[in-house]
Write an enzyme that holds these catalytic residues in place. Structure first.
Site, PDB file in Angstrom:
ATOM      1  N   GLU A   5      -2.632  -9.015   2.603  1.00  0.00           N
ATOM      2  CA  GLU A   5      -3.035  -9.665   3.852  1.00  0.00           C
ATOM      3  C   GLU A   5      -4.543  -9.570   4.094  1.00  0.00           C
ATOM      4  O   GLU A   5      -5.071 -10.228   4.992  1.00  0.00           O
ATOM      5  CB  GLU A   5      -2.256  -9.070   5.033  1.00  0.00           C
ATOM      6  CG  GLU A   5      -2.720  -7.711   5.528  1.00  0.00           C
ATOM      7  CD  GLU A   5      -2.280  -6.530   4.683  1.00  0.00           C
ATOM      8  OE1 GLU A   5      -2.547  -5.390   5.109  1.00  0.00           O
ATOM      9  OE2 GLU A   5      -1.677  -6.729   3.606  1.00  0.00           O
ATOM     10  N   HIS A  53      -3.802  -4.505  -0.343  1.00  0.00           N
ATOM     11  CA  HIS A  53      -3.389  -5.179   0.890  1.00  0.00           C
ATOM     12  C   HIS A  53      -3.469  -6.690   0.681  1.00  0.00           C
ATOM     13  O   HIS A  53      -4.559  -7.266   0.777  1.00  0.00           O
ATOM     14  CB  HIS A  53      -4.301  -4.770   2.050  1.00  0.00           C
ATOM     15  CG  HIS A  53      -4.078  -3.384   2.534  1.00  0.00           C
ATOM     16  ND1 HIS A  53      -3.115  -3.066   3.472  1.00  0.00           N
ATOM     17  CD2 HIS A  53      -4.677  -2.217   2.201  1.00  0.00           C
ATOM     18  CE1 HIS A  53      -3.141  -1.765   3.705  1.00  0.00           C
ATOM     19  NE2 HIS A  53      -4.079  -1.220   2.941  1.00  0.00           N
ATOM     20  N   CYS A 110       0.847  -1.194   0.000  1.00  0.00           N
ATOM     21  CA  CYS A 110       0.000   0.000   0.000  1.00  0.00           C
ATOM     22  C   CYS A 110       0.889   1.253   0.000  1.00  0.00           C
ATOM     23  O   CYS A 110       1.637   1.459  -0.947  1.00  0.00           O
ATOM     24  CB  CYS A 110      -0.984  -0.035   1.167  1.00  0.00           C
ATOM     25  SG  CYS A 110      -2.348   1.147   0.979  1.00  0.00           S
TER      26      CYS A 110
END
Length: 213
Positions: free
Chosen positions: A190, A188, A81
């Site tokens: 994750e 992102h 990001c």
């Protein structure tokens, strides 16, 4: 030896990145200490917030020079990001601010209006599909699925060949970038389900391959 160091400079999404690495079974540390980070095999630079504030902290703590030196020594680096944006030359956010300069390009704000004069929402928040453009060890075996973005700024690359995958949000958004041992994701991983986790797993594989080599 610890595999991955998540760089803590006070502006990262540390919890979710850490949990993702745990799910992958990857040994990691979260640290802002240069000596600790120098002992890992790969680095992750997360980031949420202002480019200018992030670079100020990285410079003041000496982490900016540490990151540049580690990359020069061959250590793999993944920016996430804002962390991806910091890899580039500069950003226009809050006035021109110099970045890490590891990749050529500048960071600009979404116009918020299409060429036809239609307004659209900024920040860009939500799931968008990836389009792959170039092969990379970071994307080996990864599907062109949807991933989760939250950002108001995007990279205009100085070299198209660093764009490994893109997504569309009015403009063409570099979503995955990479050259040599420097990688970045604007989204992102994750928080991006199976596709995101597979990309993180590929990065762990890149770091592992270096260790085994």
């Amino acid at each position: 030896m610890t595999m991955i160091g998540v760089i803590d400079y006070g502006m990262g999404n540390l919890y979710s990145v850490s949990k993702a690495l745990e799910r992958l079974g990857c040994p990691y540390i979260v640290s802002g200490d240069k000596e600790e980070l120098a002992r890992v095999r790969g680095l992750i630079l997360p980031g949420v917030g202002s480019f200018r504030d992030a670079m100020h902290i990285l410079r003041e703590t000496g982490l900016a020079d540490f990151i540049r030196s580690a990359v020069q020594d061959g250590t793999p680096l993944l920016g996430i990001c804002l962390g991806m944006q910091l890899l580039f030359d500069e950003s226009e956010e809050n006035g021109p601010t110099e970045g890490l300069g590891l990749l050529r390009g500048r960071v600009v704000r979404f116009p918020g209006v299409t060429n036809d004069g239609e307004p659209y929402k900024v920040p860009h928040m939500g799931w968008n599909r990836l389009r792959f453009h170039r092969s990379s060890p970071l994307l080996d075996g990864v599907e062109e699925g949807h991933v989760y973005f939250v950002h108001s700024y995007y990279v205009v690359p100085g070299e198209e060949e660093v764009v490994l995958a893109s997504s569309e949000y009015d403009v063409d958004v570099p979503a995955v970038v990479g050259r040599d041992n420097v990688f970045g994701t604007q989204f992102h991983p994750e928080k991006s389900g199976a596709v995101g986790m597979s990309i993180l797993n590929r990065y762990v594989g890149i770091v592992t391959g270096r260790e085994n080599g």
